[in-house]
Design an enzyme around this catalytic site. Structure first.
Site, PDB file in Angstrom:
ATOM      1  N   HIS A   1       1.235  -1.313  -0.136  1.00  0.00           N
ATOM      2  CA  HIS A   1       0.013   0.296  -0.221  1.00  0.00           C
ATOM      3  C   HIS A   1       0.495   1.269   0.437  1.00  0.00           C
ATOM      4  O   HIS A   1       1.850   1.465   0.724  1.00  0.00           O
ATOM      5  CB  HIS A   1      -0.612   0.257   1.321  1.00  0.00           C
ATOM      6  CG  HIS A   1      -2.372  -0.658   1.326  1.00  0.00           C
ATOM      7  ND1 HIS A   1      -2.745  -1.898   1.502  1.00  0.00           N
ATOM      8  CD2 HIS A   1      -3.438  -0.129   0.520  1.00  0.00           C
ATOM      9  CE1 HIS A   1      -3.539  -2.139   1.241  1.00  0.00           C
ATOM     10  NE2 HIS A   1      -4.019  -0.827   0.367  1.00  0.00           N
TER      11      HIS A   1
ATOM     12  N   ASN B   1       7.367  -5.278   4.017  1.00  0.00           N
ATOM     13  CA  ASN B   1       5.970  -4.968   4.401  1.00  0.00           C
ATOM     14  C   ASN B   1       5.262  -4.443   5.823  1.00  0.00           C
ATOM     15  O   ASN B   1       4.831  -4.542   6.070  1.00  0.00           O
ATOM     16  CB  ASN B   1       5.081  -5.854   2.971  1.00  0.00           C
ATOM     17  CG  ASN B   1       3.747  -5.450   3.599  1.00  0.00           C
ATOM     18  OD1 ASN B   1       2.364  -5.504   4.016  1.00  0.00           O
ATOM     19  ND2 ASN B   1       3.309  -4.144   2.568  1.00  0.00           N
TER      20      ASN B   1
END
Length: 409
Positions: free
Chosen positions: A216, A246
């Site tokens: 994201h 991540n």
């Protein structure tokens, strides 16, 4: 307006002696408690009338409660339902049933003609308002030729941090932007692709941690409502990121930014982008890494710039996207210690397997890496002051990251 009734969707009640209600709320008012009282899966948009009477201001919490004074109104709006807006008013006999929309949460993506980042165009992700205006939840600068997001920009509400509604992540969507490229399949078949590129014994990409996840840019937990969180599940808001990073130091950076906003108790502007293309060496030959065929480049680094518009201060976090090397060069001096992110993070930010990470001054990072910032923050005043964590900081972001992202997040 025929809205589907759902008694547990949102509780608005007169605060006459309710236990746990903040003292600042008058006993003759109505309150919405976040996140406990907003449970509708098909969640409407809650709008407060603007000064001109138009319904153009989506409700945002300023803490665990949002209060309405006697006589104040709130509108319930379901984008895409094609139905009228329901207006509800707080009064002394306030006993309101909750509502949910007929359709599931949806958001629109609008491509604008505004050029950004040198090679991209601005895409707005959000929904139309009854006023006819379009409400942007966040914006992405997207390079359609190379199918690569250059950056995203959004506002993080510091007063709402910690009160976001629980959202079950759905499938990531392309909204037709990627054409014939099946990006979902590319993520699922990446190991086979890299086995062909580097040989079946390659160790660059392996599960469970050394594989590319959907990283994201604007993270879902930065937003309060489910509709907003759902809007982040767009591929134009993602770039390939190693899973170990991540859910490692990049998640730690996201937590730090939310901690900062919470301590400041105000809106901050967050710009998240990518830098360079990951290069991996095999048999003395370096190769640029792409998820597709020369499209959807795997970034060498991720960066997150945080701006305080009131004080015009800024800081940039930069994380390596290579868990196989012990050094990286973001072309800027590490100022984590100076900004209040130093000693507590040394153990984590220096761990290359979860993403080497440093903090940078905005001016140095932007100038040396030739970053073109969005117009909203392209102000020379931001380059003069370093945004620091207040000494009364919340050290939640320093702790070992234990929150797990959804698989393939």
């Amino acid at each position: 307006m025929h809205l589907q009734l759902n008694l547990c969707a949102i509780l608005l009640s007169v605060l006459n002696g309710i236990q746990g209600a903040p003292k600042s709320i008058n006993s003759k008012s109505c309150a919405i408690s976040f996140p406990e009282n907003v449970t509708a899966k098909k969640e409407p948009v809650y709008l407060k009338p603007s000064n001109d009477g138009s319904l153009s201001t989506p409700l945002q919490p300023s803490g665990p409660f949002v209060s309405l004074k006697i006589g104040e109104s709130l509108a319930i709006f379901c984008p895409g339902d094609g139905k009228d807006v329901e207006t509800i008013t707080c009064n002394t006999n306030f006993d309101l049933a909750s509502y949910s929309c007929n359709k599931s949460t949806s958001t629109d993506t609008i491509e604008t003609e505004e050029v950004c980042g040198g090679s991209g165009k601005v895409y707005k992700v959000g929904f139309p308002l009854p006023s006819g205006n379009f409400h942007s939840i966040y914006q992405t600068c997207f390079d359609k030729k190379n199918l690569t997001p250059l950056y995203s920009i959004h506002i993080l509400n510091g007063q709402a941090v910690g009160y976001h509604l629980k959202h079950t992540r759905g499938s990531f969507r392309t909204n037709g932007i990627y054409g014939k490229v099946n990006i979902d399949k590319l993520y699922k078949t990446q190991i086979e692709k890299f086995n062909k590129l580097f040989g079946p014994k390659q160790t660059f990409f392996r599960r469970p941690l050394n594989f590319l996840s959907r990283g994201h840019l604007s993270p879902e937990v930065d937003f309060t409502f489910r509709r907003e969180q759902h809007a982040t599940e767009m591929y134009i808001n993602t770039a390939p990121q190693y899973q170990s990073i991540n859910q490692g130091n990049w998640l730690r950076v996201e937590n730090h930014v939310r901690d900062l906003a919470k301590v400041l108790q105000k809106d901050i502007t967050v710009v998240t982008g990518i830098l360079g293309i990951l290069r991996l060496k095999s048999k003395k030959i370096e190769k640029e890494i792409y998820l597709g065929d020369d499209v959807i480049a795997v970034p060498a680094m991720f960066w997150k710039a945080v701006f305080d518009p009131q004080k015009q201060e800024a800081i940039v976090f930069v994380s390596s996207n290579n868990p196989h090397v012990k050094t990286f060069n973001p072309n800027c001096k590490d100022v984590c210690a100076q900004a209040g992110f130093g000693n507590d993070n040394l153990e984590y930010f220096s761990n290359y397997s979860i993403g080497l990470t440093i903090c940078c001054k905005l001016e140095e990072f932007v100038k040396r890496n030739k970053i073109i910032l969005p117009k909203e923050v392209n102000n020379k005043n931001y380059t003069k002051k370093l945004l620091k964590f207040p000494k009364t900081r919340n050290k939640e972001g320093d702790k070992k990251v234990v929150r797990k992202r959804a698989k393939g997040a």
